[in-house]
Design an enzyme around this catalytic site. Structure first.
Site, PDB file in Angstrom:
ATOM      1  N   GLU A  73      46.543  42.005  39.806  1.00 11.97           N
ATOM      2  CA  GLU A  73      47.030  41.516  38.671  1.00 11.97           C
ATOM      3  C   GLU A  73      48.486  42.242  38.516  1.00 11.97           C
ATOM      4  O   GLU A  73      48.577  43.131  39.281  1.00 11.97           O
ATOM      5  CB  GLU A  73      46.179  42.010  37.393  1.00 11.97           C
ATOM      6  CG  GLU A  73      45.425  40.719  36.842  1.00 11.97           C
ATOM      7  CD  GLU A  73      46.214  39.978  35.918  1.00 11.97           C
ATOM      8  OE1 GLU A  73      47.389  40.273  35.838  1.00 11.97           O
ATOM      9  OE2 GLU A  73      45.763  39.048  35.091  1.00 11.97           O
ATOM     10  N   ASN A 111      46.274  44.058  27.847  1.00 17.63           N
ATOM     11  CA  ASN A 111      45.828  43.044  28.995  1.00 17.63           C
ATOM     12  C   ASN A 111      47.272  42.941  29.486  1.00 17.63           C
ATOM     13  O   ASN A 111      47.506  42.917  30.924  1.00 17.63           O
ATOM     14  CB  ASN A 111      45.272  41.942  28.732  1.00 17.63           C
ATOM     15  CG  ASN A 111      45.061  40.834  30.056  1.00 17.63           C
ATOM     16  OD1 ASN A 111      45.828  40.221  30.259  1.00 17.63           O
ATOM     17  ND2 ASN A 111      43.807  40.907  30.331  1.00 17.63           N
ATOM     18  N   ASN A 116      45.910  36.217  26.214  1.00 18.67           N
ATOM     19  CA  ASN A 116      46.175  36.777  27.708  1.00 18.67           C
ATOM     20  C   ASN A 116      47.612  37.047  28.232  1.00 18.67           C
ATOM     21  O   ASN A 116      48.499  37.807  27.573  1.00 18.67           O
ATOM     22  CB  ASN A 116      45.429  35.998  28.746  1.00 18.67           C
ATOM     23  CG  ASN A 116      44.840  36.698  30.160  1.00 18.67           C
ATOM     24  OD1 ASN A 116      45.633  37.341  30.713  1.00 18.67           O
ATOM     25  ND2 ASN A 116      43.623  36.687  30.490  1.00 18.67           N
ATOM     26  N   ASP A 154      46.160  32.351  32.572  1.00 15.88           N
ATOM     27  CA  ASP A 154      46.263  33.839  32.660  1.00 15.88           C
ATOM     28  C   ASP A 154      47.896  34.009  32.395  1.00 15.88           C
ATOM     29  O   ASP A 154      48.162  34.240  31.267  1.00 15.88           O
ATOM     30  CB  ASP A 154      45.704  34.487  33.948  1.00 15.88           C
ATOM     31  CG  ASP A 154      45.194  35.701  34.089  1.00 15.88           C
ATOM     32  OD1 ASP A 154      45.809  36.335  33.329  1.00 15.88           O
ATOM     33  OD2 ASP A 154      44.208  36.144  34.738  1.00 15.88           O
TER      34      ASP A 154
END
Length: 300
Positions: free
Chosen positions: A35, A122, A179, A228
């Site tokens: 990520e 996040n 997100n 995402d």
């Protein structure tokens, strides 16, 4: 380093100018879930997260080497590079947003809202006024897989703005699991992914003075899993990570093309000297290729 055949899928005539390398390079693999890629032009390196392994990795463009940047990393997820070249990170384990200073010390940007701990920040972006904007779903407290299981103190999953003076405010409170997020080049609009909606979608807001958001209509929906990470290119096209790769949307919200990735795509960033190199985190790997568009913050 592995090579993977590049697969651009044109869905609209407006995507015909988007192209790039014939082969994608897989720079690294063997992670649990990658990520948060963030590219540092001055150092010619990229940092990215391997969340379940509680580490942040660093890829060096000059040597091709991938090593550990920070471990433990407090289950860090998303990163960005601020306008002073400093790393800003979302730490799911400590439930805070931090900045790494040039000397290596850590400054806490946001850790609570009105005395209550955040869920698990996040993804994060910086506005030109110095404010830090971030999403706060509950993934890091839902289980012990990529954080520490806990109850939400706030009771919802919101989008926040941390002002330069340290004040933290909710700017959007009607998301299921906010997100990825990205500003348009002129910062007049903010795109935010809501991963857990059915279907997953991107919403677009108008950005007013002092961070006030209005609008919030659905800009685009996913046709393959949850959205995402989100980025905007220099032509105003909006890119979003999804299960089958990167989806590209025209400014009017039409899906005009895809860049297919052989793993589930989590996030990406534009980097390189001219901002026309894509760095993509997907499942266990990190990919890169040079493309014919530039990131919004880079000159052509």
């Amino acid at each position: 380093m592995d090579l993977v055949k590049t697969d651009f899928q044109q869905l609209d005539e407006r995507f015909k100018h988007v192209n790039g390398d014939e082969w994608m390079q897989r720079l690294h693999t063997g992670c649990r879930w990658t990520e948060g890629p963030a590219y540092f032009p001055a150092g010619r390196y990229l940092v990215f997260s391997d969340i379940p392994n509680d580490r942040t990795l660093r890829w060096d463009e000059t040597t091709g080497h991938v090593g550990v940047f920070r471990q433990p990393s407090n289950y860090t997820n998303g990163h960005t590079v601020d306008r002073r070249g400093r790393l800003v990170s979302c730490e799911q384990g400590t439930r805070r947003v931090t900045r790494t200073e040039p000397g290596g010390s850590i400054t806490v940007i946001a850790a609570e809202y009105r005395g209550k701990r955040l869920n698990s920040p996040n993804d994060v972006v910086e506005h030109s006024d110095g404010s830090i904007w971030f999403t706060d779903p509950s993934y890091g407290i839902d289980s012990d897989y990529e954080g520490y299981r806990a109850e939400s103190e706030i009771g919802g999953c919101h989008v926040y703005r941390a002002a330069p003076d340290g004040t933290v405010a909710i700017v959007a409170d009607d998301f299921s699991r906010p997100n990825g997020l990205a500003f348009s080049a002129d910062e007049s609009r903010l795109y935010i992914a809501d991963t857990r909606q059915d279907p997953s979608h991107l919403r677009v807001f108008d950005v007013g003075e002092s961070g006030k958001l209005t609008g919030g209509e659905i800009f685009a929906t996913s046709d393959c899993g949850g959205f995402d990470g989100v980025r905007v290119d220099s032509e105003g096209q909006v890119w979003a990570a999804a299960h089958d790769g990167l989806h590209c949307f025209a400014p009017d919200g039409t899906r005009i093309g895809k860049l297919r990735i052989p793993e589930i795509c989590s996030n990406f960033t534009f980097g390189g000297a001219r901002g026309n190199e894509l760095f993509i985190t997907a499942s266990s790997s990190l990919y890169t290729l040079r493309v014919t568009v530039n990131g919004a913050r880079y000159p052509r």
